[in-house]
Enzyme design. Structure first.
Site, short mmCIF file in Angstrom:
data_model
loop_
_atom_site.label_atom_id
_atom_site.label_comp_id
_atom_site.label_asym_id
_atom_site.label_seq_id
_atom_site.Cartn_x
_atom_site.Cartn_y
_atom_site.Cartn_z
N GLY A 1 0.83 -1.19 0.00
CA GLY A 1 0.00 0.00 0.00
C GLY A 1 0.87 1.24 0.00
N LEU B 1 6.38 1.79 4.64
CA LEU B 1 7.55 2.21 3.86
C LEU B 1 8.18 3.48 4.44
CD1 LEU B 1 6.20 1.53 0.26
CD2 LEU B 1 7.74 0.11 1.62
#
Ligand code: NI
Length: 186
Positions: free
Chosen positions: A47, A104
């Protein structure tokens, strides 16, 4: 297309509320979406939200490979990559589950985060089509995580006990029960 730089925790862009997109079908978003797609694939993420690449627009994308999509639901199947513009979610029950998340923007970290198990979600695709669906388990978790990014929230903010945060490399032989035992739920 380009691989974009990903903002890391501590950069203010991750703490700002992203702005609604006035016209989801406007071509001006196409380049950003293409670049987000390439960036997510390059980083092997499941995502990505626009603020993570320094764009303060309410755009998220996610995918759920078959190996992970089935977690938490017997009805769930692989979810192909989905882009949602101006997304909204609502819980379909009060049931909450703990599950591991990474981001991330927080490299190498993992945390056990409580999320609603069953949600409805809606938003617009890049061609302006309204998407309305429901999600369970892993996919529901990913969507909640990405939507949080649009509101300046990181998953660490939702962790109920800082002992439920770990580095990936320390998870090699972790015992899930040990972590669950630290949490007062489940
Ligand atoms: Ni994230």
């Amino acid at each position: 297309m380009a691989i974009l730089k990903i903002a890391l925790m501590g950069h203010p862009v991750l703490r700002r509320t992203a702005q609604p997109v006035p016209n989801p079908a406007a071509p001006e978003h196409r380049e950003l979406i293409d670049d987000m797609r390439q960036t997510m694939v390059d980083a092997t993420g499941v995502g990505l939200a626009a603020p993570q690449v320094f764009a303060g627009r309410r755009i998220i994308m996610f995918c759920a490979p078959a190996s992970r999509a089935g977690t938490g639901s017997k009805t769930e199947t692989e979810i192909p990559e989905t882009v949602l513009i101006n997304p909204e979610i609502e819980p379909f029950s009060d049931e909450v589950a703990l599950g591991w998340e990474g981001c991330l923007s927080l490299p190498r970290l993992r945390g056990l985060v409580p999320r609603w198990r069953h949600i409805g979600y809606r938003g617009y695709s890049p061609d302006g089509t309204l998407i309305e669906c429901e999600a369970f388990g892993f996919l529901a978790r990913v969507i909640q995580h990405e939507l949080d990014h649009l509101n300046g929230i990181l998953y660490l903010d939702r962790i109920i006990d800082s002992r439920l945060i770990t580095y990936e490399e320390e998870m090699a032989d972790f015992r899930h029960e040990d972590y669950i035992g630290l949490a007062s739920i489940e």
